[in-house]
Design a protein around this motif. Structure first.
Motif, PDB file in Angstrom:
ATOM      1  N   UNK A 122       0.858  -1.191   0.000  1.00 54.78           N
ATOM      2  CA  UNK A 122       0.000   0.000   0.000  1.00 54.78           C
ATOM      3  C   UNK A 122       0.893   1.241   0.000  1.00 54.78           C
ATOM      4  N   UNK A 123       0.355   2.310  -0.544  1.00 56.52           N
ATOM      5  CA  UNK A 123       1.099   3.569  -0.684  1.00 56.52           C
ATOM      6  C   UNK A 123       0.318   4.629   0.083  1.00 56.52           C
ATOM      7  N   UNK A 167       4.006   1.785   2.482  1.00 55.63           N
ATOM      8  CA  UNK A 167       4.986   2.878   2.351  1.00 55.63           C
ATOM      9  C   UNK A 167       4.290   4.142   2.843  1.00 55.63           C
ATOM     10  N   UNK A 168       4.794   4.658   3.966  1.00 58.33           N
ATOM     11  CA  UNK A 168       4.118   5.776   4.634  1.00 58.33           C
ATOM     12  C   UNK A 168       4.969   7.046   4.490  1.00 58.33           C
ATOM     13  N   UNK A 169       4.324   8.084   4.006  1.00 60.09           N
ATOM     14  CA  UNK A 169       4.995   9.374   3.823  1.00 60.09           C
ATOM     15  C   UNK A 169       4.724  10.220   5.077  1.00 60.09           C
ATOM     16  N   UNK A 170       5.797  10.754   5.673  1.00 59.69           N
ATOM     17  CA  UNK A 170       5.614  11.489   6.937  1.00 59.69           C
ATOM     18  C   UNK A 170       6.668  12.585   7.072  1.00 59.69           C
ATOM     19  N   UNK A 171       6.296  13.584   7.863  1.00 60.36           N
ATOM     20  CA  UNK A 171       7.155  14.760   8.024  1.00 60.36           C
ATOM     21  C   UNK A 171       8.148  14.568   9.185  1.00 60.36           C
ATOM     22  N   UNK A 172       9.435  14.748   8.898  1.00 58.94           N
ATOM     23  CA  UNK A 172      10.450  14.646   9.948  1.00 58.94           C
ATOM     24  C   UNK A 172      10.986  16.030  10.335  1.00 58.94           C
ATOM     25  N   UNK A 173      11.148  16.906   9.364  1.00 58.00           N
ATOM     26  CA  UNK A 173      11.721  18.241   9.626  1.00 58.00           C
ATOM     27  C   UNK A 173      10.752  19.297   9.094  1.00 58.00           C
ATOM     28  N   UNK A 183       9.956   8.782   3.495  1.00 60.99           N
ATOM     29  CA  UNK A 183       9.107   7.633   3.100  1.00 60.99           C
ATOM     30  C   UNK A 183       9.603   6.432   3.890  1.00 60.99           C
ATOM     31  N   UNK A 184       8.709   5.822   4.681  1.00 57.20           N
ATOM     32  CA  UNK A 184       9.095   4.719   5.556  1.00 57.20           C
ATOM     33  C   UNK A 184       8.309   3.455   5.219  1.00 57.20           C
ATOM     34  N   UNK A 185       8.995   2.329   5.314  1.00 55.72           N
ATOM     35  CA  UNK A 185       8.297   1.050   5.108  1.00 55.72           C
ATOM     36  C   UNK A 185       7.785   0.584   6.463  1.00 55.72           C
ATOM     37  N   UNK A 186       6.458   0.487   6.545  1.00 53.47           N
ATOM     38  CA  UNK A 186       5.827   0.045   7.799  1.00 53.47           C
ATOM     39  C   UNK A 186       5.223  -1.333   7.551  1.00 53.47           C
ATOM     40  N   UNK A 223      14.332   1.127   7.481  1.00 54.33           N
ATOM     41  CA  UNK A 223      13.107   1.081   6.655  1.00 54.33           C
ATOM     42  C   UNK A 223      12.843   2.393   5.923  1.00 54.33           C
ATOM     43  N   UNK A 224      13.751   3.357   6.057  1.00 51.52           N
ATOM     44  CA  UNK A 224      13.572   4.605   5.301  1.00 51.52           C
ATOM     45  C   UNK A 224      13.988   4.368   3.850  1.00 51.52           C
ATOM     46  N   UNK A 225      13.212   4.909   2.928  1.00 53.88           N
ATOM     47  CA  UNK A 225      13.558   4.783   1.503  1.00 53.88           C
ATOM     48  C   UNK A 225      14.304   6.048   1.080  1.00 53.88           C
ATOM     49  N   UNK A 226      15.528   5.869   0.638  1.00 53.08           N
ATOM     50  CA  UNK A 226      16.342   7.013   0.191  1.00 53.08           C
ATOM     51  C   UNK A 226      16.926   7.799   1.353  1.00 53.08           C
ATOM     52  N   UNK A 227      17.563   8.907   0.995  1.00 49.20           N
ATOM     53  CA  UNK A 227      18.209   9.765   1.999  1.00 49.20           C
ATOM     54  C   UNK A 227      17.164  10.453   2.881  1.00 49.20           C
TER      55      UNK A 227
END
Ligand code: CAA
Length: 379
Positions: A122-123, A167-173, A183-186, A223-227
């Motif tokens: 899921x995205x 794949x969960x998109x979330x704000x870190x900064x 983007x994190x794999x949960x 589980x983070x995708x990319x930098x």
């Protein structure tokens, strides 16, 4: 661009067509009525190679081109758009995104199972207050050293309950706005992750669309995708390809309705002759076929550019914009040609008409496609 399909592409198209007729058509009305996810059928689609078509064979994928993928998507969507949205999200958003941007470990661990439908993906981008305005992510992924602490809610998530990998998109900064998003794999079952309410939808009722809640979910950094901060670019880049999948879904819904309308027009008689002998119906069919052909050319062009590793952002948005628009028009005309029979479930076209609407909404609304196209034109 060569419009002649290769032997291999024709074989894929036929396999998908046969599968749709034999495995998806029986029960499609009941699944729509009962809002039943086609789990058995999706498993078989995994066995047939439809769930990771473009992925490298070393991850159990089909190693096929995007043209083959859109051909298969059209055939599956002609019959069951609920199965095809699961297929589209899994192929274009999850498998493609992971293969392109994931680490070797993530690919080994997740991709090999996603391509065979042992896992469904899921995205998760949309939120209660961030649909089209996707940079305004409220879900947070707080950096805690070797893990992220994930908190927030996602809405309207396709495969929301059936998925194993999200794949969960979330704000870190937050101060960095969209450049601070990850983007994190949960994984399903991670403590604090709850699958919420199932949406009772107008169309694609066999697909399971849920809200998701995350409360202090510890997601390993691995589980983070990319930098760090790559999440929004990941989402946008992946969605460019996803839009080709949804465009081919819209195309399939339209061509499925058109084929049913042609069949009905040749069988049904009114005023002493078949409907197909009335010019009013002939002109409708001519318009429908022309629109479908134009949509197919746009879809194939976008797929071709992607395969050629050329810029396909505008082409994908145009394909989705146009195919989803003509899906509205063609399915409505198919119902009209069927008359009273078109308005009842057993003739399939009313379902296709209901299914068509979502293609103008998900993976970027019609209005978002126009934003994307005009920005590309004017930059
Ligand atoms: N491809 C690549 N990058 C893109 C992009 C695209 N199509 N569109 C935007 N970007 C990049 C921009 O270049 C910019 O990055 P930089 O600052 O590094 O240059 C960044 O994204 C932000 O873009 P903007 O400054 O233009 O931001 P904006 O807020 O004005 O517009 C938007 C952003 C295009 C509207 C974006 O929010 C968007 O696409 N919204 C729609 C979201 C969407 O499609 N949701 C679908 C949900 S998923 C789904 O439906 C799956 C399912 O289950 C079926």
């Amino acid at each position: 661009m060569n419009l002649e399909l290769t032997e291999e592409q024709l074989t894929v198209q036929k396999a998908a067509r046969d599968f749709a007729q034999t495995e998806l058509l029986p029960g499609v009305i009941e699944r729509d009525t009962e809002q039943k996810f086609p789990s058995d059928q999706i498993k078989k689609m995994g066995e047939l190679g439809l769930m990771g078509m473009m992925t490298d064979p070393k991850y159990n994928g089909g190693g096929m081109d995007t043209i083959s993928y859109v051909l298969a998507m059209e055939e599956i969507s002609k019959v069951d758009a609920s199965a095809s949205v699961c297929m589209s999200v899994n192929n274009s958003l999850v498998c493609w995104g992971l293969e392109r941007f994931g680490t070797d470990e993530q690919k080994e661990k997740y991709l090999k199972k996603l391509t065979t439908a042992e896992y469904i993906g899921a995205f998760c981008l949309s939120e209660p207050e961030a649909g089209s305005d996707a940079t305004s992510q409220r879900t947070t992924a707080e950096d805690k050293g070797d893990y992220y602490l994930l908190n927030g809610t996602k809405n309207w998530i396709t495969n929301g309950k059936s998925a194993s990998i999200y794949i969960v998109i979330a704000q870190t900064h937050p101060e960095k706005k969209h450049k601070g998003i990850n983007a994190l794999i949960v994984e399903r079952g991670m403590p604090g992750f709850v699958v919420g309410k199932k949406e009772d939808k107008m169309g694609i009722r066999g697909s399971d669309t849920h809200s998701l809640m995350f409360t202090d979910v510890k997601v390993p950094k691995a589980n983070r995708i990319g930098e760090d901060g790559f999440g929004f670019t990941f989402a946008m880049t992946t969605l460019n390809g996803g839009r080709i999948g949804i465009a081919s879904q819209a195309l399939g819904i339209a061509s499925g309705a058109y084929e049913l309308a042609v069949k009905y027009a040749k069988e049904r008689k009114a005023f002493g002759k078949h409907l197909s002998e009335h010019q009013a119906i002939q002109f409708k069919l001519a318009d429908m076929a022309t629109k479908i052909n134009a949509a197919r050319l746009l879809v194939w062009q976008a797929a071709y550019l992607k395969d050629q590793k050329k810029d396909f952002v505008k082409a994908a948005a145009m394909a989705k914009l146009f195919a989803s628009q003509i899906a509205q028009e063609v399915t409505s005309e198919a119902v009209q040609i069927h008359g009273g029979y078109g308005y009842v479930k057993e003739f399939h076209v009313e379902r296709l008409m209901r299914d068509a609407k979502i293609t103008q909404i998900y993976e970027g609304t019609t209005e978002i496609q126009k934003m994307v196209i005009s920005r590309e034109l004017l930059r």
